[in-house]
Design an enzyme around this catalytic site. Structure first.
Site, PDB file in Angstrom:
ATOM      1  N   PHE A 154      51.763  25.650  36.092  1.00 33.88           N
ATOM      2  CA  PHE A 154      51.077  25.581  37.364  1.00 33.88           C
ATOM      3  C   PHE A 154      51.511  26.055  38.673  1.00 33.88           C
ATOM      4  CE2 PHE A 154      48.937  23.125  33.904  1.00 33.88           C
ATOM      5  CZ  PHE A 154      48.043  24.436  33.360  1.00 33.88           C
ATOM      6  N   LEU A 155      52.628  26.630  38.632  1.00 35.02           N
ATOM      7  CA  LEU A 155      53.625  26.601  39.702  1.00 35.02           C
ATOM      8  C   LEU A 155      52.727  27.912  40.631  1.00 35.02           C
ATOM      9  CD1 LEU A 155      57.063  26.536  38.816  1.00 35.02           C
ATOM     10  CD2 LEU A 155      55.883  24.817  39.236  1.00 35.02           C
ATOM     11  N   LYS A 206      45.508  27.780  30.754  1.00 33.04           N
ATOM     12  CA  LYS A 206      46.372  28.485  31.286  1.00 33.04           C
ATOM     13  C   LYS A 206      45.286  30.036  32.089  1.00 33.04           C
ATOM     14  CE  LYS A 206      49.414  30.707  33.147  1.00 33.04           C
ATOM     15  NZ  LYS A 206      50.210  30.102  34.987  1.00 33.04           N
ATOM     16  N   CYS A 262      51.098  37.642  37.901  1.00 31.55           N
ATOM     17  CA  CYS A 262      49.848  36.380  37.056  1.00 31.55           C
ATOM     18  C   CYS A 262      48.851  37.144  37.092  1.00 31.55           C
ATOM     19  CB  CYS A 262      50.386  35.049  37.432  1.00 31.55           C
ATOM     20  SG  CYS A 262      51.913  34.427  37.360  1.00 31.55           S
ATOM     21  N   LYS A 323      51.205  38.107  48.979  1.00 33.13           N
ATOM     22  CA  LYS A 323      51.085  37.089  49.908  1.00 33.13           C
ATOM     23  C   LYS A 323      51.914  36.841  50.526  1.00 33.13           C
ATOM     24  CE  LYS A 323      51.907  32.532  46.758  1.00 33.13           C
ATOM     25  NZ  LYS A 323      51.529  31.775  45.637  1.00 33.13           N
TER      26      LYS A 323
HETATM   27  C1  UGA Z   1      48.926  31.782  40.584  1.00 35.03           C
HETATM   28  C2  UGA Z   1      48.014  30.798  40.748  1.00 35.03           C
HETATM   29  O1  UGA Z   1      47.892  30.078  41.578  1.00 35.03           O
HETATM   30  C3  UGA Z   1      49.015  29.219  40.078  1.00 35.03           C
HETATM   31  O2  UGA Z   1      48.872  28.448  39.348  1.00 35.03           O
HETATM   32  C4  UGA Z   1      49.411  30.023  38.820  1.00 35.03           C
HETATM   33  O3  UGA Z   1      50.520  28.836  38.254  1.00 35.03           O
HETATM   34  C5  UGA Z   1      50.313  31.399  38.538  1.00 35.03           C
HETATM   35  O4  UGA Z   1      49.788  32.025  39.211  1.00 35.03           O
HETATM   36  C6  UGA Z   1      50.869  31.437  37.030  1.00 35.03           C
HETATM   37  O5  UGA Z   1      49.927  31.748  36.244  1.00 35.03           O
HETATM   38  O6  UGA Z   1      52.327  32.246  37.094  1.00 35.03           O
HETATM   39  P1  UGA Z   1      50.388  33.191  41.858  1.00 35.03           P
HETATM   40  O7  UGA Z   1      50.341  34.373  41.145  1.00 35.03           O
HETATM   41  O8  UGA Z   1      51.614  32.342  42.998  1.00 35.03           O
HETATM   42  O9  UGA Z   1      49.720  31.124  41.444  1.00 35.03           O
HETATM   43  O10 UGA Z   1      49.617  33.291  43.380  1.00 35.03           O
HETATM   44  P2  UGA Z   1      47.751  32.547  44.407  1.00 35.03           P
HETATM   45  O11 UGA Z   1      48.356  31.746  45.575  1.00 35.03           O
HETATM   46  O12 UGA Z   1      47.206  32.048  43.039  1.00 35.03           O
HETATM   47  O13 UGA Z   1      47.034  34.082  44.889  1.00 35.03           O
HETATM   48  C7  UGA Z   1      47.158  34.646  43.214  1.00 35.03           C
HETATM   49  C8  UGA Z   1      46.478  36.578  44.975  1.00 35.03           C
HETATM   50  O14 UGA Z   1      45.367  35.915  45.294  1.00 35.03           O
HETATM   51  C9  UGA Z   1      46.589  36.673  45.112  1.00 35.03           C
HETATM   52  O15 UGA Z   1      47.318  37.843  45.288  1.00 35.03           O
HETATM   53  C10 UGA Z   1      46.252  36.219  47.166  1.00 35.03           C
HETATM   54  O16 UGA Z   1      46.343  36.595  47.864  1.00 35.03           O
HETATM   55  C11 UGA Z   1      44.921  36.517  46.287  1.00 35.03           C
HETATM   56  N1  UGA Z   1      43.699  35.337  46.935  1.00 35.03           N
HETATM   57  C12 UGA Z   1      44.133  33.978  46.438  1.00 35.03           C
HETATM   58  C13 UGA Z   1      42.859  35.826  47.117  1.00 35.03           C
HETATM   59  O17 UGA Z   1      42.393  36.780  47.434  1.00 35.03           O
HETATM   60  N2  UGA Z   1      42.301  34.668  48.105  1.00 35.03           N
HETATM   61  C14 UGA Z   1      41.770  33.488  47.795  1.00 35.03           C
HETATM   62  O18 UGA Z   1      40.879  32.513  48.394  1.00 35.03           O
HETATM   63  C15 UGA Z   1      43.186  32.773  47.227  1.00 35.03           C
END
Ligand code: UGA
Length: 459
Positions: A154-155, A206, A262, A323
C-alpha cells in the site's frame, strides 16, 4: 539447495519501485535482504547505494544498508534465494491491451524461485494480481514444502519509506496459517493493525482499495462539474463532505484526476476480472470515463479561454509527473493533456522539477525547459498540471509580466487565484468560478461574486 529456510534472510525479486523500497525498509529494520535484479545498471546503482528511482529519503537509507552489508543486489536466483525464509515477488504486472494484468513476469519469478528456495520457505506475492492468482500458483506448484501467500502493498510514491516504516495496515492472505503469520511479522510493530485472511480476499483488498480511492476522486470530479454548472465551489463542497468522518477529506481533491502506475492499471484490471466472472462493474466503468473526461475538460478550458482556437498559440505547462515528489511519468495526466493541446495546434512548452528526463522520450513534440519562468515566457496561456509546491510559490506579477496572454488554468486547484487576478491574470480552476475577467469566459463571475465566503462556524 540449502537445507534450512531462515526468516531473517529475505529475498526480494525485482528492484523496481516496490521491490527496492521494501528491500531498503526491511534492511533498515534489521533483516538481511537480497534483491534479485536482472538489469545490470540497476544492480550497479543499488550496489553504489544510489536509488535508480526518485523517492525522497531512499538514497540515504540505501547507502546506509548497503554499507552495513544488510542489503545486497544480486544477479541470480541462486545467490538471492539461498537460505531465505521469505521470498517476495515484486515484479511488474503491466496491463495487456485488453486491460488484464499480465502475469508472465510473476510466473517466471515464481518458477525460478521454486528451483532454488530451501524447504519451508514462503513465497509472498507482492505484485498486484487478480483474484485467484495466488491460489492457482500454489495449486500448480511442483513442491509441497513451499507455501504461498498474498502480501499486498500500500506504499504511495513520494512517501513510500514513511508508509513502510509506519504502515496503516498489514494484510496477508493465504491458505497456510503459519506461513501467513511469518510474513505478517515482517512489517510494522506490535501496535500495527494486521489483517490475516485467505489469499483471494487479500488480492481483492489491494484492488478494492485502489479502485475505491480512484472512484472517490472521480466522484468529486463529477461533483466539480456540477459546481461549475450551479455556481458552487468544489473546495467548500469537498471540505464540508470531508468533515464527516465516514467520508474524510483525503482523496477528495478535484482536478485532472488519477494517473500513475497503479490506479489506472488496477481499476481496469479489476473491471476486467469482474467481467470474467460475468459481472459488469458499472461503477468502475464510470470512474474510468470521468477520469478521462477530466483531461478533456482541462484542455477545453484552455481552448475556450483562448477564444476557441489553439492553432499557433503557445501554452506553458507547469508540472509533468503524475503527482508531486516523484519523477514517475506513467499514465501521467500531463501526457494526455499535452498531446491533446498539440493535436489542436498549440505549441507546448513544459517544465517539471524532476521529471524532464523521463518525459523527454514521451513528448517528442514538446519543448521541455527546466526553469518555470523561462517556460512561461511568451506563452498565450499557462496550465498547471502537477501541484508541485514551487509552482504555488511563483512570483505571479513576474510570471504575468513574461507571458503574452493572461490566462492561467489551474488543473489542481492549488494556486492562489487572488495573487493571479491581483497581478492582472484570469484564473480558471476546476469546479470553481473563473476569476478576473467578468463575463468573457464561460462560468465567469464578477470578482465580488466570486469572493469566497468562509463557512460560518456552527455551534
Ligand atoms: C496508490 C495508492 O495510494 C497506494 O496506497 C498504493 O500502494 C499504490 O497506488 C500502489 O498500488 O502501488 P500512488 O500511485 O503512489 O499510490 O499515488 P496516490 O497518491 O494514491 O495518487 C494517485 C493519483 O490520484 C495521482 O495522480 C494523484 O494526483 C491523484 N489524486 C489523488 C487526485 O486526483 N485527487 C486526490 O484527492 C488524490
Amino acid at each position: 539447495m540449502p537445507s534450512h529456510a531462515d526468516d531473517h534472510i529475505v529475498c526480494i525479486i525485482g528492484a523496481g519501485y516496490v521491490g527496492l523500497v521494501t528491500a531498503a525498509g526491511l534492511a533498515e529494520a534489521g533483516r538481511e535482504v537480497r534483491v534479485v535484479e536482472v538489469d545490470a545498471a540497476r544492480r550497479a546503482a543499488v550496489a553504489a547505494g544510489i536509488s535508480p528511482i526518485f523517492e525522497p529519503g531512499l538514497d540515504e537509507v540505501l547507502s546506509a544498508v548497503v554499507a552495513s552489508g544488510r542489503l545486497r543486489a544480486v544477479e541470480t536466483m541462486s545467490q538471492g534465494a539461498a537460505g531465505a525464509g521469505i521470498v517476495i515477488i515484486a515484479v511488474g504486472t503491466p496491463p495487456t491491451p485488453d486491460g488484464e494484468a499480465d502475469l508472465s513476469q510473476v510466473r517466471q519469478a515464481v518458477n525460478q524461485a521454486l528451483a532454488e528456495v530451501a524447504p519451508g520457505a514462503v513465497i509472498a506475492i507482492k505484485s498486484t494480481v487478480p483474484p485467484g492468482t495466488t491460489r492457482a500458483l500454489a495449486r500448480d506448484c511442483s513442491r509441497d514444502d513451499v507455501a504461498f501467500v498474498m502480501f499486498p502493498e500500500f506504499l504511495r510514491e513520494g512517501s513510500a519509506l514513511e508508509d513502510l516504516r509506519h504502515p496503516s495496515r498489514v494484510v496477508v492472505g493465504g491458505e497456510d496459517a503459519a506461513a501467513v503469520k511469518r510474513v505478517a511479522a515482517l512489517l510494522g510493530g506490535p501496535a500495527t493493525t494486521r489483517l490475516l485472511c485467505d489469499s483471494v480476499s487479500a488480492e481483492l483488498v489491494k484492488y478494492g482499495s485502489n479502485a475505491f480511492l480512484a472512484t472517490k476522486i472521480s466522484f468529486i470530479n463529477e461533483m466539480a462539474q456540477l459546481c461549475e454548472l450551479t455556481g458552487a465551489d468544489i473546495e467548500h463542497v469537498a471540505d464540508g463532505m470531508g468533515l464527516d468522518p465516514r467520508i474524510g477529506r483525503s482523496f477528495l481533491s478535484a482536478g485532472l484526476g488519477w494517473g500513475g502506475s497503479c490506479f489506472p492499471k488496477d481499476v481496469r484490471a479489476l473491471e476486467t476480472s469482474a467481467g470474467y466472472h460475468g459481472q459488469s462493474f458499472w461503477l468502475l466503468k464510470a470512474a474510468i470515463e470521468v477520469n478521462s473526461q477530466q483531461r478533456r475538460r482541462f484542455t477545453a478550458k484552455l481552448l475556450q479561454g483562448l477564444g476557441g482556437s489553439l492553432e499557433g498559440r503557445t501554452v506553458a505547462i507547469l508540472g509533468l509527473a503524475f503527482k508531486p515528489f516523484t519523477d514517475d511519468m506513467r499514465q501521467a495526466p500531463a501526457l494526455e493533456v499535452v498531446r491533446q493541446l498539440e493535436d489542436l495546434g498549440a505549441h507546448v512548452v513544459a517544465t517539471d522539477p524532476v521529471a524532464l528526463d523521463r518525459a523527454r522520450p514521451l513528448l517528442p513534440r514538446t519543448r521541455l525547459v527546466a526553469d518555470p519562468y523561462a517556460t512561461v515566457t511568451g506563452a498565450d496561456a499557462v496550465g498547471l498540471v502537477t501541484e508541485w509546491p514551487e509552482y504555488r510559490d511563483l512570483d505571479w506579477p513576474r510570471v504575468l509580466g513574461l507571458t503574452r496572454g493572461k490566462l492561467v488554468v489551474d488543473g489542481r486547484n492549488c494556486l492562489d487565484g487572488r495573487a493571479i487576478t491581483g497581478a492582472g491574470g484570469v484564473y480558471v480552476s476546476m469546479g470553481r468560478r473563473t476569476r478576473g475577467l467578468p463575463a468573457a469566459l464561460p462560468g465567469a463571475a464578477p470578482e465580488s461574486a466570486a469572493t469566497s465566503v468562509p463557512p460560518l462556524p456552527l455551534g
